[in-house]
Enzyme design. Structure first.
Site, PDB file in Angstrom:
ATOM      1  CG  HIS A   1      -1.026   8.773   3.770  1.00 56.30           C
ATOM      2  ND1 HIS A   1      -1.124   7.405   3.928  1.00 56.30           N
ATOM      3  CD2 HIS A   1      -0.638   9.244   4.984  1.00 56.30           C
ATOM      4  CE1 HIS A   1      -0.806   7.069   5.174  1.00 56.30           C
ATOM      5  NE2 HIS A   1      -0.496   8.170   5.834  1.00 56.30           N
TER       6      HIS A   1
ATOM      7  CE1 TYR B   1       0.528   1.983  13.694  1.00 58.70           C
ATOM      8  CE2 TYR B   1      -1.478   3.092  12.995  1.00 58.70           C
ATOM      9  CZ  TYR B   1      -0.205   2.613  12.705  1.00 58.70           C
ATOM     10  OH  TYR B   1       0.323   2.781  11.459  1.00 58.70           O
TER      11      TYR B   1
ATOM     12  CD  GLU C   1      -4.526   7.291  10.383  1.00 54.11           C
ATOM     13  OE1 GLU C   1      -3.976   8.342  10.760  1.00 54.11           O
ATOM     14  OE2 GLU C   1      -4.183   6.174  10.808  1.00 54.11           O
TER      15      GLU C   1
ATOM     16  CD  GLU D   1      -1.293   3.640   8.344  1.00 54.85           C
ATOM     17  OE1 GLU D   1      -1.003   4.012   9.507  1.00 54.85           O
ATOM     18  OE2 GLU D   1      -1.478   4.418   7.401  1.00 54.85           O
TER      19      GLU D   1
ATOM     20  NE  ARG E   1      -3.096   2.580   2.855  1.00 50.92           N
ATOM     21  CZ  ARG E   1      -3.053   3.339   3.949  1.00 50.92           C
ATOM     22  NH1 ARG E   1      -2.488   2.890   5.047  1.00 50.92           N
ATOM     23  NH2 ARG E   1      -3.587   4.530   3.952  1.00 50.92           N
TER      24      ARG E   1
ATOM     25  CG  ASN F   1      -4.707   3.138   9.006  1.00 51.04           C
ATOM     26  OD1 ASN F   1      -4.803   2.192   8.229  1.00 51.04           O
ATOM     27  ND2 ASN F   1      -4.272   4.331   8.630  1.00 51.04           N
TER      28      ASN F   1
HETATM   29  C1  FCB Z   1      -0.829   6.714  11.013  1.00 47.79           C
HETATM   30  C2  FCB Z   1      -0.482   7.325   9.675  1.00 47.79           C
HETATM   31  C3  FCB Z   1       0.811   6.810   9.079  1.00 47.79           C
HETATM   32  C4  FCB Z   1       1.875   6.641  10.134  1.00 47.79           C
HETATM   33  C5  FCB Z   1       1.362   5.850  11.313  1.00 47.79           C
HETATM   34  C6  FCB Z   1       2.386   5.588  12.376  1.00 47.79           C
HETATM   35  O1  FCB Z   1      -1.686   7.567  11.718  1.00 47.79           O
HETATM   36  O2  FCB Z   1      -1.519   7.064   8.751  1.00 47.79           O
HETATM   37  O3  FCB Z   1       1.189   7.672   8.047  1.00 47.79           O
HETATM   38  O4  FCB Z   1       2.366   7.871  10.512  1.00 47.79           O
HETATM   39  O5  FCB Z   1       0.254   6.491  11.869  1.00 47.79           O
END
Ligand code: FCB
Length: 447
Positions: free
Chosen positions: A121, A295, A167, A355, A77, A293
């Protein structure tokens, strides 16, 4: 270490973004983006870093494609820099910019790596920012669809997976509300305009792509956070609901229900953006997949001192809560929680995890980077993801953020997220232990 199992045809890949890796910021006719301008202002980025050179992939993507191929990665990607293709954001096309992405796509396909392209992006053409405030105005939504048309016409015969936006919450919030990201605007009054016009741009682009490439799969990537109250008091519970509306549901409801959550605008009514007659129909037009995405989770607190929002969120949990191996911000269970929500409340869409990953600051020792924590992180998050699939979620792929250490926005080069270590002075690449672990994971899938 265990190797979680995924369905047949599940794709494993990595993700990057143009400004974070390309460099070549002013070459071959590229126009400026808001990130070029922002990072050149003093004090905006840690250590004064910028993306002028980044990982220099504008001059050499071949090395990285060799590495992807060596690691047997199946998908990649990446994003297109809008102002490389349309230097002014609209109008005149820069053929050299388009040629670059054509070469990149061909090189990926020659190694059987499936390209997923993100159209936006965060690197807004500076010209559109100067004329319209970027997505603060609806003109930019239609220019975005025009841009989508240009790139899909050029690449759509070979690229079948398109992601309109990355995002939108981060771009609107960090870029236009708190100003920590480009364009560095600190105006709460534009926040919802930007968010709404981003989604409008997404809807218009979906329509445009369909008309040019009916066989293309088009999606959007959202950042997603399970939100928890900081403690068990009613105020903090209420803050968690509000943060969830603000960060997650505004986008999900707009896209899947054609309606922004009423409860959000009860408190934020003065900020309600102007929504024209067909906007919500355009925004909620069916699209093919949800990019997620993920985390970590957020902890919400009620605070009296932030007007209107009255909410503060933090990735750090209250004292005493911490993942035993991954530390305070490790929350693999979120993979399951989020996917449950999509199954139960949003019609079980096709999902790609676009992500997921973690950073460290490790350096090379004796030719190796022993990033065992990253391996464990990936293993634990993937295990939860595989449970979500067993529970019925239709997840088709997983992209690690990121292929190689790169320019991490306002943190500059201080955070290393890659499977591949990059020496940013010499551009030398060294595959980290986690990279080889991912290759083993892919090999161990039963096909
Ligand atoms: C996300 C972003 C990506 C990168 C990661 C760690 O929020 O989409 O570009 O910075 O975090």
């Amino acid at each position: 270490m265990a190797f979680p199992q995924f369905p047949k045809n599940f794709l494993f890949g990595t993700a990057t973004a143009a400004y974070q890796i390309e460099g070549g910021w002013n070459e071959d006719g590229k126009g400026l983006s808001t990130w070029d301008v922002f990072t050149h202002k003093p004090g905006k980025v840690m250590n004064g870093d910028n993306g002028d050179t980044a990982c220099d992939t504008y001059h050499d993507f071949q090395t990285d494609i060799e590495i992807m191929s060596e690691l047997e990665l199946q998908a990649y990607r990446f994003s297109i820099a809008w102002s490389r293709v349309l230097p002014q954001g609209k109008g005149q096309v820069n053929q050299k910019g388009l040629d670059y992405y054509n070469r990149l796509v061909d090189a990926l396909l020659s190694k059987n790596i499936v390209p997923f392209i993100t159209m936006f992006h965060w690197d807004m053409p500076q010209a559109l920012f100067e004329q319209y405030g970027g997505f603060a105005s609806r003109e930019t939504s239609s220019y975005f669809a025009d841009y989508a048309e240009v790139i899909v016409k050029s690449l759509g015969d070979r690229v079948k997976h398109w992601i309109t936006l990355n995002e939108p919450w981060e771009h609107a919030f960090f870029g236009h509300f708190v100003g920590e990201h480009a364009p560095g605007v600190t105006n709460p009054w534009t926040y919802f305009k930007v968010a709404h016009h981003e989604l409008l741009g997404h809807g218009l682009a979906v329509e445009r792509v369909r008309s040019i490439a009916p066989d293309a799969q088009v999606g959007i990537t959202l950042s997603q956070f399970p939100v928890y109250p900081y403690d068990d008091t009613p105020q903090h519970h209420e803050a968690a609901c509000f943060a969830d509306l603000f960060m997650n549901r505004f986008f999900l409801d707009g896209l899947y229900k054609g309606q922004y959550p009423e409860a959000l605008f009860k408190r934020m009514r003065l900020f309600r953006p102007k929504i024209e007659a067909d906007d919500m129909k355009i925004i909620s037009r069916p699209f093919d997949f949800l990019g997620v995405n993920y985390y970590t989770r957020q902890y919400a607190r009620h605070v009296w001192y932030i007007p209107f929002l009255r909410t503060w969120v933090d990735r750090d949990p209250p004292p005493g809560i911490s993942h035993p191996e991954l530390g305070p911000q490790g929350y693999p269970e979120g993979m399951r929680e989020l996917n449950k929500r999509y199954r139960e409340e949003y019609g079980n869409p096709i999902v790609y995890i676009t992500e997921n990953g973690t950073f460290d600051q490790l350096s090379v020792e004796d030719g190796h980077v022993k990033d065992t924590l990253r391996q464990r992180y990936l293993e634990l998050y993937l295990t939860e993801l595989s449970k979500a699939i067993k529970e019925g979620s239709d997840v088709r792929g997983y992209f690690i953020w990121t292929l190689m250490d790169n320019f991490e926005w306002n943190s500059g080069f201080s955070k290393r997220f890659g499977l591949v270590h990059v020496d940013h002075k010499t551009q030398r690449r060294i595959v980290k232990d986690s990279g080889y672990w991912v290759r083993e994971l892919i090999r161990r899938q039963q096909v």
